[in-house]
Enzyme design. Structure first.
Site, PDB file in Angstrom:
ATOM      1  N   GLY A   1     -14.903  29.048   6.227  1.00  0.00           N
ATOM      2  CA  GLY A   1     -15.695  28.005   7.343  1.00  0.00           C
ATOM      3  C   GLY A   1     -17.567  27.349   7.260  1.00  0.00           C
ATOM      4  O   GLY A   1     -17.970  29.044   6.204  1.00  0.00           O
TER       5      GLY A   1
ATOM      6  N   CYS B   1     -23.899  29.361  20.569  1.00  0.00           N
ATOM      7  CA  CYS B   1     -25.416  28.875  19.360  1.00  0.00           C
ATOM      8  C   CYS B   1     -26.471  28.864  20.379  1.00  0.00           C
ATOM      9  O   CYS B   1     -27.383  29.291  20.045  1.00  0.00           O
ATOM     10  CB  CYS B   1     -25.266  28.483  18.251  1.00  0.00           C
TER      11      CYS B   1
ATOM     12  N   HIS C   1     -31.652  25.035  16.802  1.00  0.00           N
ATOM     13  CA  HIS C   1     -30.906  24.437  18.013  1.00  0.00           C
ATOM     14  C   HIS C   1     -32.510  24.443  18.710  1.00  0.00           C
ATOM     15  O   HIS C   1     -33.383  25.716  18.891  1.00  0.00           O
ATOM     16  CB  HIS C   1     -29.687  24.652  18.778  1.00  0.00           C
TER      17      HIS C   1
HETATM   18  N1  LIG Z   1     -21.098  26.675  13.702  1.00  0.00           N
HETATM   19  C1  LIG Z   1     -21.923  27.228  14.669  1.00  0.00           C
HETATM   20  O1  LIG Z   1     -23.052  26.690  14.407  1.00  0.00           O
HETATM   21  C2  LIG Z   1     -21.613  28.191  15.841  1.00  0.00           C
HETATM   22  C3  LIG Z   1     -22.076  28.948  16.539  1.00  0.00           C
HETATM   23  C4  LIG Z   1     -21.173  29.382  17.507  1.00  0.00           C
HETATM   24  C5  LIG Z   1     -19.895  30.690  17.492  1.00  0.00           C
HETATM   25  N2  LIG Z   1     -19.375  28.757  16.698  1.00  0.00           N
HETATM   26  C6  LIG Z   1     -17.792  29.587  16.168  1.00  0.00           C
HETATM   27  O2  LIG Z   1     -17.583  29.709  15.544  1.00  0.00           O
HETATM   28  C7  LIG Z   1     -16.315  29.333  14.859  1.00  0.00           C
HETATM   29  C8  LIG Z   1     -15.743  29.214  13.533  1.00  0.00           C
HETATM   30  O3  LIG Z   1     -17.079  27.844  13.493  1.00  0.00           O
HETATM   31  P1  LIG Z   1     -17.505  26.691  12.437  1.00  0.00           P
HETATM   32  O4  LIG Z   1     -19.012  26.185  12.258  1.00  0.00           O
HETATM   33  O5  LIG Z   1     -17.219  27.661  11.293  1.00  0.00           O
HETATM   34  O6  LIG Z   1     -16.174  26.064  11.465  1.00  0.00           O
HETATM   35  P2  LIG Z   1     -15.611  25.760  10.484  1.00  0.00           P
HETATM   36  O7  LIG Z   1     -16.439  25.642   9.804  1.00  0.00           O
HETATM   37  O8  LIG Z   1     -14.260  24.367  10.787  1.00  0.00           O
HETATM   38  O9  LIG Z   1     -14.597  27.112   9.993  1.00  0.00           O
HETATM   39  C9  LIG Z   1     -13.234  27.216  10.831  1.00  0.00           C
HETATM   40  C10 LIG Z   1     -13.024  28.840   9.475  1.00  0.00           C
HETATM   41  O10 LIG Z   1     -11.570  28.881  10.904  1.00  0.00           O
HETATM   42  C11 LIG Z   1     -10.751  28.815   9.847  1.00  0.00           C
HETATM   43  N3  LIG Z   1      -9.152  28.155   9.854  1.00  0.00           N
HETATM   44  C12 LIG Z   1      -8.556  26.716  10.701  1.00  0.00           C
HETATM   45  N4  LIG Z   1      -7.416  27.071  10.982  1.00  0.00           N
HETATM   46  C13 LIG Z   1      -7.097  27.854  10.997  1.00  0.00           C
HETATM   47  C14 LIG Z   1      -6.189  28.778  10.785  1.00  0.00           C
HETATM   48  N5  LIG Z   1      -4.611  28.281  10.819  1.00  0.00           N
HETATM   49  N6  LIG Z   1      -5.265  30.198  10.464  1.00  0.00           N
HETATM   50  C15 LIG Z   1      -6.849  30.696  10.170  1.00  0.00           C
HETATM   51  N7  LIG Z   1      -7.634  30.411   9.751  1.00  0.00           N
HETATM   52  C16 LIG Z   1      -7.667  29.303  10.452  1.00  0.00           C
HETATM   53  C17 LIG Z   1     -10.818  27.978   8.316  1.00  0.00           C
HETATM   54  O11 LIG Z   1      -9.980  28.035   7.223  1.00  0.00           O
HETATM   55  P3  LIG Z   1      -9.547  27.258   5.670  1.00  0.00           P
HETATM   56  O12 LIG Z   1     -10.771  26.388   5.254  1.00  0.00           O
HETATM   57  O13 LIG Z   1      -8.385  27.712   4.337  1.00  0.00           O
HETATM   58  O14 LIG Z   1      -9.455  25.792   6.675  1.00  0.00           O
HETATM   59  C18 LIG Z   1     -12.326  28.119   8.190  1.00  0.00           C
HETATM   60  O15 LIG Z   1     -12.607  29.127   7.589  1.00  0.00           O
HETATM   61  C19 LIG Z   1     -15.762  28.290  15.653  1.00  0.00           C
HETATM   62  O16 LIG Z   1     -14.822  29.348  16.497  1.00  0.00           O
HETATM   63  C20 LIG Z   1     -16.893  27.672  16.743  1.00  0.00           C
HETATM   64  O17 LIG Z   1     -16.935  27.838  17.896  1.00  0.00           O
HETATM   65  C21 LIG Z   1     -20.502  28.460  15.521  1.00  0.00           C
END
Ligand SMILES: NC(=O)c1ccc[n+]([C@@H]2O[C@H](COP(=O)([O-])OP(=O)(O)OC[C@H]3O[C@@H](n4cnc5c(N)ncnc54)[C@H](OP(=O)(O)O)[C@@H]3O)[C@@H](O)[C@H]2O)c1
Length: 349
Positions: free
Chosen positions: A13, A150, A242
């Site tokens: 992700g 974040c 942000h």
């Molecule tokens: N983006 C930001 O700026 C940010 C900042 C702070 C915190 N976060 C938090 O960090 C986390 C990840 O965010 P993101 O933006 O990187 O999300 P994302 O791009 O949607 O990535 C999600 C990840 O979770 C995996 N996943 C989904 N369903 C799964 C399952 N059933 N079993 C195992 N793995 C699974 C996905 O794998 P696949 O590719 O195989 O589907 C992917 O690697 C979230 O909880 C988010 O709230 C994000």
């Protein structure tokens, strides 16, 4: 020093990719495992990520051929970074902690649990002392440490030096980047030529997490800080970074220079030698039109909070803008720095 073996859960992700990037050449940690959903496991990392690799530098060579594993606690590593979707992170992180892994998580699931540290090393390093209690309470061999949302992290980095100036009220309006919504995130037709004045759950997270982060460690939990926080969160058409417009009431009624000096002098990690720590966690800009995401988000390798436009506020006492990178200091870099503090304090021995 032998490097500590680490894995990344949710490695494919937006945040997972940042972990893989930040671990390249890390002096203390060595990436040995990448894991994700059943959509990805069994594939080589480069193939599993495919066109979703959204960072400007290429996929690190060492990660390209790694086989993506299932997120189950049989990985060859001591520490896992979790960048899992919040829908699944809760039980997976618990299973790893129960099995003896140290878990440094980005996901929201465990942040507010009383015996789980919600950590920013510059702000509340002492809250790591909740770890032994957590292990005892739950009978786990490992443990979970979380980093904040974040937007919260950059807000709280800016608020911490103001706490000794009598911080009592905070109003914040955020302008949050698209990468904060993961991939593919917000539909282009919703965000081009637009601002979306709603991010589900975000305002509550900023308001709640801030109080725990600024709170004092008690015997078995953290006593929330007695600060009133009101947040309004917006999604804007920016890739990364942000921006937050903040007004604060400071009961000590400091002068403008005292406020700026408090930001500049804030550097509690100086001398600790943590590899990801910024040399200056808060950078104060004096130009009237800074900080801006495009120009300032990569200062200190994306690990700084950049403050500008510090000025009196006719309603509260002072107002300013704070900007920070959301997937580096706001996510993967935050969890990395937390893990470095854990290592430095002996929690990974
Ligand atoms: N983006 C930001 O700026 C940010 C900042 C702070 C915190 N976060 C938090 O960090 C986390 C990840 O965010 P993101 O933006 O990187 O999300 P994302 O791009 O949607 O990535 C999600 C990840 O979770 C995996 N996943 C989904 N369903 C799964 C399952 N059933 N079993 C195992 N793995 C699974 C996905 O794998 P696949 O590719 O195989 O589907 C992917 O690697 C979230 O909880 C988010 O709230 C994000």
């Amino acid at each position: 020093m032998d490097k500590i073996k680490v894995g990344v859960l949710g490695a494919t992700g937006m945040v997972g990719q940042r972990f893989v990037q930040l671990l390249q050449g890390h002096p203390w940690f060595e990436l040995t495992e990448v894991a994700a959903s059943e959509r990805s496991f069994g594939k080589r990392y480069a193939e599993a990520v495919g066109g979703r690799w959204k960072l400007s530098a290429d996929i690190p060579e060492a990660a390209r051929a790694m086989v993506v594993k299932e997120c189950a606690p049989n990985l060859d590593c001591r520490l896992v970074f979790s960048a899992l979707d919040a829908d699944v992170a809760g039980p997976i992180e618990q299973a790893f902690a129960a099995a003896g892994y140290a878990v440094s998580s980005n996901s929201r699931n465990h942040r507010m649990e009383p015996d789980v540290p919600l950590l920013i090393p510059e702000v509340n390093a002492d809250h790591l002392a909740l770890v032994p209690l957590q292990k005892k309470n739950r009978g786990w061999k490992g443990f979970i440490v979380t980093n904040p949302n974040c937007s919260t992290i950059h807000l709280v980095l800016a608020l911490k030096p103001l706490q000794r100036l009598g911080l009592s009220e905070v109003m914040v309006v955020t302008m949050q980047a698209l990468s904060g919504a993961g991939y593919p995130g917000v539909a282009s037709l919703d965000i081009l030529d637009n601002v979306v004045p709603y991010i589900g759950g975000e305002e509550e997270k900023v308001e709640r997490e801030t109080l725990k982060l600024l709170g004092a460690l008690g015997e078995s939990s953290v006593r929330n800080a007695s600060v009133k926080v009101s947040a309004q969160c917006n999604r804007v058409n920016v890739n990364d970074g942000h921006t937050e417009a903040v007004s604060v009431r400071l009961d000590a009624k400091p002068g403008l220079e005292d406020v700026k000096q408090a930001f500049r002098a804030f550097n509690p990690l100086r001398g600790l030698g943590l590899p990801s720590a910024p040399s200056q966690p808060i950078i104060v800009r004096e130009e009237p039109d800074r900080p801006q995401p495009k120009m300032d988000r990569m200062l200190e390798r994306g690990m700084a909070s950049v403050v500008g436009r510090v000025r009196p506020c006719p309603v509260l006492d002072y107002k300013f803008v704070v900007l920070g990178h959301n997937t580096i200091r706001g996510a993967a870099g935050a969890a990395m720095l937390n893990a470095e503090l854990m290592k430095q304090q002996g929690y990974l021995d």
